[in-house]
Design a protein around this motif. Structure first.
Motif, PDB file in Angstrom:
ATOM      1  N   THR A  14       0.845  -1.186   0.000  1.00 28.03           N
ATOM      2  CA  THR A  14       0.000   0.000   0.000  1.00 28.03           C
ATOM      3  C   THR A  14       0.883   1.239   0.000  1.00 28.03           C
ATOM      4  O   THR A  14       2.092   1.156   0.160  1.00 28.03           O
ATOM      5  CB  THR A  14      -0.916   0.009   1.236  1.00 28.03           C
ATOM      6  N   CYS A  38       4.216   5.078  -3.264  1.00 25.21           N
ATOM      7  CA  CYS A  38       2.956   4.488  -3.713  1.00 25.21           C
ATOM      8  C   CYS A  38       3.183   3.049  -4.142  1.00 25.21           C
ATOM      9  O   CYS A  38       4.157   2.749  -4.842  1.00 25.21           O
ATOM     10  CB  CYS A  38       2.380   5.290  -4.874  1.00 25.21           C
ATOM     11  N   GLY A  39       2.290   2.189  -3.742  1.00 20.13           N
ATOM     12  CA  GLY A  39       2.376   0.779  -4.105  1.00 20.13           C
ATOM     13  C   GLY A  39       1.926   0.533  -5.527  1.00 20.13           C
ATOM     14  O   GLY A  39       1.128   1.278  -6.091  1.00 20.13           O
ATOM     15  N   GLU A  40       2.448  -0.527  -6.100  1.00 18.61           N
ATOM     16  CA  GLU A  40       2.077  -0.930  -7.464  1.00 18.61           C
ATOM     17  C   GLU A  40       0.590  -1.217  -7.593  1.00 18.61           C
ATOM     18  O   GLU A  40       0.002  -1.016  -8.646  1.00 18.61           O
ATOM     19  CB  GLU A  40       2.862  -2.181  -7.879  1.00 18.61           C
ATOM     20  N   ASP A  41      -0.009  -1.698  -6.520  1.00 14.41           N
ATOM     21  CA  ASP A  41      -1.388  -2.163  -6.570  1.00 14.41           C
ATOM     22  C   ASP A  41      -2.419  -1.076  -6.304  1.00 14.41           C
ATOM     23  O   ASP A  41      -3.610  -1.340  -6.254  1.00 14.41           O
ATOM     24  CB  ASP A  41      -1.590  -3.296  -5.569  1.00 14.41           C
ATOM     25  N   GLY A  42      -1.990   0.158  -6.184  1.00 18.12           N
ATOM     26  CA  GLY A  42      -2.910   1.251  -5.887  1.00 18.12           C
ATOM     27  C   GLY A  42      -3.722   1.680  -7.090  1.00 18.12           C
ATOM     28  O   GLY A  42      -3.560   1.170  -8.205  1.00 18.12           O
ATOM     29  N   ARG A  55      -5.129   3.582 -10.217  1.00 19.07           N
ATOM     30  CA  ARG A  55      -4.482   4.146 -11.405  1.00 19.07           C
ATOM     31  C   ARG A  55      -4.678   5.663 -11.421  1.00 19.07           C
ATOM     32  O   ARG A  55      -5.737   6.169 -11.068  1.00 19.07           O
ATOM     33  CB  ARG A  55      -5.084   3.524 -12.648  1.00 19.07           C
ATOM     34  N   ARG A  80       1.297   2.743 -12.360  1.00 19.79           N
ATOM     35  CA  ARG A  80       0.113   3.421 -11.816  1.00 19.79           C
ATOM     36  C   ARG A  80      -0.359   4.556 -12.718  1.00 19.79           C
ATOM     37  O   ARG A  80      -1.449   5.079 -12.543  1.00 19.79           O
ATOM     38  CB  ARG A  80       0.410   3.994 -10.430  1.00 19.79           C
TER      39      ARG A  80
END
Length: 119
Positions: free
Chosen positions: A2, A16-20, A22, A49
């Motif tokens: 996160t 910032c995490g990759e999974d956040g 777009r 992102r």
């Protein structure tokens, strides 16, 4: 991962995490700025992102996003490989080169490369 605020070279950075979510428009950028505001001086956003339109300068998205970060005095680091975009676009390659010469926005391969700009 996160989004998390961490200190790098004595500077608070929102990583910032990759999974956040777009970043597809100005409001998305403002949401990230809001997360960083008064907590971090720099936001490190993974290339993945960012919406593809960010890398097509004609869309105007990159300019709008970079301007918002400048307006709020939050530095931006785009983290990851942008070589496909710099190869495809002379204008984008020029933007990356100019940004990396300054102290507000950087395009870096990884967080360790960001440390070099911070220190």
């Amino acid at each position: 991962m996160t989004d998390v605020v961490t200190e790098r070279r004595g500077v608070p950075v929102l990583v910032c995490g990759e999974d956040g979510a777009r970043i597809s428009g100005v409001q998305d950028a403002l949401d990230v700025i809001g997360s960083a505001y008064q907590r971090a001086e720099v936001v490190a956003v993974p290339v993945g992102r960012l919406d593809e339109r960010f890398f097509a300068l004609r869309s105007g998205l990159a300019g709008e996003i970079l301007q918002k970060f400048a307006n709020y005095r939050i530095r931006l680091a785009v983290v990851g490989d942008v070589s496909a975009y710099t190869t495809a676009s002379t204008a984008f390659r020029d933007l990356v080169r100019e940004c990396n010469r300054g102290d507000r926005t950087w395009f870096v391969d990884d967080l360790e490369a960001l440390d070099a700009h911070l220190g």
